[in-house]
Design an enzyme around this catalytic site. Sequence first.
Site, PDB file in Angstrom:
ATOM      1  N   THR A 163       0.834  -1.208   0.000  1.00  0.00           N
ATOM      2  CA  THR A 163       0.000   0.000   0.000  1.00  0.00           C
ATOM      3  C   THR A 163       0.867   1.257   0.000  1.00  0.00           C
ATOM      4  O   THR A 163       0.701   2.142  -0.846  1.00  0.00           O
ATOM      5  CB  THR A 163      -0.923  -0.016   1.241  1.00  0.00           C
ATOM      6  OG1 THR A 163      -1.670  -1.224   1.197  1.00  0.00           O
ATOM      7  CG2 THR A 163      -1.854   1.168   1.259  1.00  0.00           C
ATOM      8  N   ALA A 177      11.983  -3.650  -4.184  1.00  0.00           N
ATOM      9  CA  ALA A 177      11.919  -5.047  -3.739  1.00  0.00           C
ATOM     10  C   ALA A 177      10.527  -5.315  -3.179  1.00  0.00           C
ATOM     11  O   ALA A 177      10.025  -4.555  -2.347  1.00  0.00           O
ATOM     12  CB  ALA A 177      12.979  -5.301  -2.666  1.00  0.00           C
ATOM     13  N   LYS A 210       6.708   3.218  12.532  1.00  0.00           N
ATOM     14  CA  LYS A 210       6.667   3.728  13.921  1.00  0.00           C
ATOM     15  C   LYS A 210       6.941   2.639  14.944  1.00  0.00           C
ATOM     16  O   LYS A 210       7.599   2.878  15.958  1.00  0.00           O
ATOM     17  CB  LYS A 210       5.324   4.404  14.213  1.00  0.00           C
ATOM     18  CG  LYS A 210       4.146   3.464  14.139  1.00  0.00           C
ATOM     19  CD  LYS A 210       2.868   4.208  13.897  1.00  0.00           C
ATOM     20  CE  LYS A 210       2.012   3.592  12.855  1.00  0.00           C
ATOM     21  NZ  LYS A 210       2.309   3.595  11.504  1.00  0.00           N
ATOM     22  N   GLY A 226     -13.851  -1.648   6.920  1.00  0.00           N
ATOM     23  CA  GLY A 226     -12.417  -1.538   6.661  1.00  0.00           C
ATOM     24  C   GLY A 226     -11.743  -0.362   7.343  1.00  0.00           C
ATOM     25  O   GLY A 226     -10.593  -0.042   7.063  1.00  0.00           O
ATOM     26  N   LYS A 246       3.627   6.434  18.405  1.00  0.00           N
ATOM     27  CA  LYS A 246       3.742   7.770  17.810  1.00  0.00           C
ATOM     28  C   LYS A 246       4.093   8.814  18.868  1.00  0.00           C
ATOM     29  O   LYS A 246       4.952   9.675  18.650  1.00  0.00           O
ATOM     30  CB  LYS A 246       2.421   8.140  17.116  1.00  0.00           C
ATOM     31  CG  LYS A 246       2.106   7.230  15.933  1.00  0.00           C
ATOM     32  CD  LYS A 246       0.679   7.418  15.456  1.00  0.00           C
ATOM     33  CE  LYS A 246       0.348   6.496  14.304  1.00  0.00           C
ATOM     34  NZ  LYS A 246      -1.083   6.448  13.986  1.00  0.00           N
TER      35      LYS A 246
HETATM   36  N1  HSE Z   1      -3.851   2.439  12.397  1.00  0.00           N
HETATM   37  C1  HSE Z   1      -3.452   3.800  12.459  1.00  0.00           C
HETATM   38  C2  HSE Z   1      -4.659   4.667  12.740  1.00  0.00           C
HETATM   39  C3  HSE Z   1      -2.807   4.311  11.218  1.00  0.00           C
HETATM   40  O1  HSE Z   1      -5.771   4.161  12.903  1.00  0.00           O
HETATM   41  O2  HSE Z   1      -4.482   5.866  12.852  1.00  0.00           O
HETATM   42  C4  HSE Z   1      -1.410   3.854  11.081  1.00  0.00           C
HETATM   43  O3  HSE Z   1      -0.643   4.330  12.129  1.00  0.00           O
END
Ligand code: HSE
Length: 455
Positions: free
Chosen positions: A13, A43, A105, A187, A205
């Site tokens: 992605t 790759a 991260k 999703g 983060k």
């Molecule tokens: N899964 C994270 C979110 C995005 O819902 O913000 C990727 O860090």
Amino acid sequence: MRQVNLGMIGGGTVGSGVFHALQLNGGLMASRIGVNVAIRKIAVKAFDEPRPYEIPRAVMTTDWRSVVNDPDVHLVAELVGGTTLAREIILSALKLGKPVITANKALLSAHGEELFATAEKFGANLYYEASVCGGIPIIKSLREGFVGNRIKALYGIVNGTCNYILTRMKLEGADFAAVLADAQKQGYAETPPDLDIDGWDAQHKIGILASLAHGFWVSPKKIHVEGIRPVSALDIKFARELGYTIKLLGIIKRNDDLRLAIDESKGRPARKSKIANRKCRVQVSVYPTLIPNSHVLAGVNHVFNAVFVRGDIVGDTLFYGRGAGKDATASAVLSDLADAALDLKLGTKYRLPPFVPHECAGAVMPIEDVVSQYFVRLNVADRPGVLAKIAAIFGQSKIGISSVIQPEGHEGESVPLIFMLHYATNGAVMKALSKIGKLPVVKSKPVMIRVESFE
Ligand code: HSE
């Protein structure tokens, strides 16, 4: 150097998003920075894996080592995710002295110290704009835009999944489980959703941002994390009645008295050695938080992220945008590509080291010492004397009550009882709630959600 050759590891992605974005805007970037970033090889795990943007077969390989080791690859982008292979890839490239770009991260959170030390040792650089909040340029802002500021506080809505769920719970009055199930169906939430809803993604983060903002490496183990599972429709309803919105907030707040640095040296900046010996204590935490509806972060809805930064010189600033997704993440990777290409072109690979210690040694405050205000929801028997018993425990613990709500119930039955508490340490409130939870008139585990007033 008029052209920099990029070797990308990962064509999923994010990788295909970067490929697409470079096709679209690579020329524009080159005209802006005077150097062209050319993709030499990508790759991939498998040539035919599903990807949102097509990558020509001729540019792909399944051998990542051949990309990293190619002498004509000047710059490596690690976009595979995970913490094992990604670590190996980054270390291999750094050891060859090649600059590396990563969006990872979880890897930085777990192995950042090692990766930054390796970059320094081998004269390479590590760029990681895409690791926090996708398209929001928060890393660059902290490292460059705010280089002349002490960061007094940073508040971040840094997980889109949690923000989406909390927004829908608020708008629809729905329960957590129902919204989560629907978010998964659509999703918006992963299966299993734990990394997001239990706060671990936000922890990664916030740890990176705290380390950057304060110049000491914040181990994820030191970050107090609570996710959004315990937040109920009732909490959101009562918070709304009180004028608040519940958000999962990452909080980084410096708690030492900055005036000391000036006072001690009688108006002049304190000697470097004096400052270096002092510890700055920083709250670094992730938890659901009541935010006044009047605050700008309360209006950040659905999957959007936002980071509110308070600098000692600049004052309050706000960054808003998409924290995830192929295009937002690609935008952040392109920003790093431009920085790395410029550094290669100008021979300035140390212009901005990936991570540097600041003026004083730092430590994360234990959550027990953190001072906050609180929303407490109890489920109690509706009988004479119940409120007095609970208020007595808060009183003995020297915790002030700022307001109480009890919706009309039927005597003898269980009713919700909501307290708003004045500033107190987390330690004191946790102890008091443990006592309150043991009272026979309290029918279920007390719910406590911290309140942030951004003062
Ligand atoms: N899964 C994270 C979110 C995005 O819902 O913000 C990727 O860090």
